[in-house]
Enzyme design. Sequence first.
Site, mmCIF file in Angstrom:
data_model
loop_
_atom_site.group_PDB
_atom_site.id
_atom_site.type_symbol
_atom_site.label_atom_id
_atom_site.label_comp_id
_atom_site.label_asym_id
_atom_site.label_seq_id
_atom_site.Cartn_x
_atom_site.Cartn_y
_atom_site.Cartn_z
ATOM 1 N N THR A 135 100.365 24.541 29.883
ATOM 2 C CA THR A 135 99.652 25.522 30.689
ATOM 3 C C THR A 135 100.615 26.619 31.121
ATOM 4 O O THR A 135 101.833 26.419 31.149
ATOM 5 C CB THR A 135 99.058 24.879 31.950
ATOM 6 O OG1 THR A 135 100.131 24.435 32.796
ATOM 7 C CG2 THR A 135 98.170 23.688 31.600
ATOM 8 N N TYR B 7 107.215 20.254 45.326
ATOM 9 C CA TYR B 7 105.967 20.107 44.569
ATOM 10 C C TYR B 7 105.576 18.631 44.469
ATOM 11 O O TYR B 7 104.441 18.245 44.778
ATOM 12 C CB TYR B 7 106.155 20.710 43.188
ATOM 13 C CG TYR B 7 104.961 20.627 42.273
ATOM 14 C CD1 TYR B 7 104.021 21.653 42.227
ATOM 15 C CD2 TYR B 7 104.772 19.535 41.425
ATOM 16 C CE1 TYR B 7 102.930 21.595 41.376
ATOM 17 C CE2 TYR B 7 103.691 19.449 40.580
ATOM 18 C CZ TYR B 7 102.778 20.491 40.553
ATOM 19 O OH TYR B 7 101.688 20.417 39.708
#
Length: 303
Positions: free
Chosen positions: A225, A192
């Site tokens: 989130t 990532y």
Amino acid sequence: MDTLLDRTVIPGYTRIGYGLRSRSWPSDDPAPGSLAGKTAVVTGARSGLGKATAAGLARLGAAVHLVVRDASRAADTLAELQRDIPDATFVVDECDISDLDAVRRYAAGLTGPIHALVHNAGVMPARRTESPQGHELTLATHVLGPLLLTELLRPNLTDGRVILITSGGMYTQPLPADPEYRDEPYRGATAYARSKRIQVAVTPLLAADLAPTFVATTHPGWSETPGLTDSLPGFTKLTKPFLRTPEEGADTTVWLAATQPAPPTGKFWHDRRTRPTHYLKRTQESPEALDAIWTYCRRAAGI
């Protein structure tokens, strides 16, 4: 103080940094209605930062396309946005950004000028996973798909702005010699961060290629989130009292899309200011490495 917050990371990336910096912003805010009559496209818009970005752009008057992998799962998102901003226009579009064929089909159906193209879709698989075209999934989602969609929408973006949502985690990684993770043990968080490093590294090249279209990368700090909770539950639990809201995390994205005049293109932003792209000497790339990754990603995306 702003520089100290940025370099020390923990206070700067949390709601503390946002709260301190935002005190100087009121006169810097985009004017009400500044996006009236304009169209925005936001990928990964079903929740979290994408949803908050879509709402922020809509409140400034933009008609917003919510690009999601599964339109049937976006009904609640659409209902909530329409309830909160009843005069806004939202369109739900289905496209898996990691699937280059799906990106081509989607781009072919978009017409008219696009003012803001926000590449927010993100993934962090625990195991190496491939896109339909055989590319490592974080690379396909964060780099290849966005590059291809931007290229295909080039005629629509003549006076537009392209914004890629990256991560402060990219500071820990250099440009990878193996961007597809074919030759070494896979670690989701590292893959990532590497893909986010690629985003930031190629932004000046993309800006030069698309000129006069505005291009920027921005990172949202640490925001609460669903993506963060699902991918890094331990980190979320530890930092929860200090995490930003999605709206705070999306603030700079909305600002970059709407503020006038347009900020300098090809830069990396956090909390409405440009930031260094490297803090560690070991992460700095050579011109040859940058050219190699730019060439590879464009070729892999079919550009």
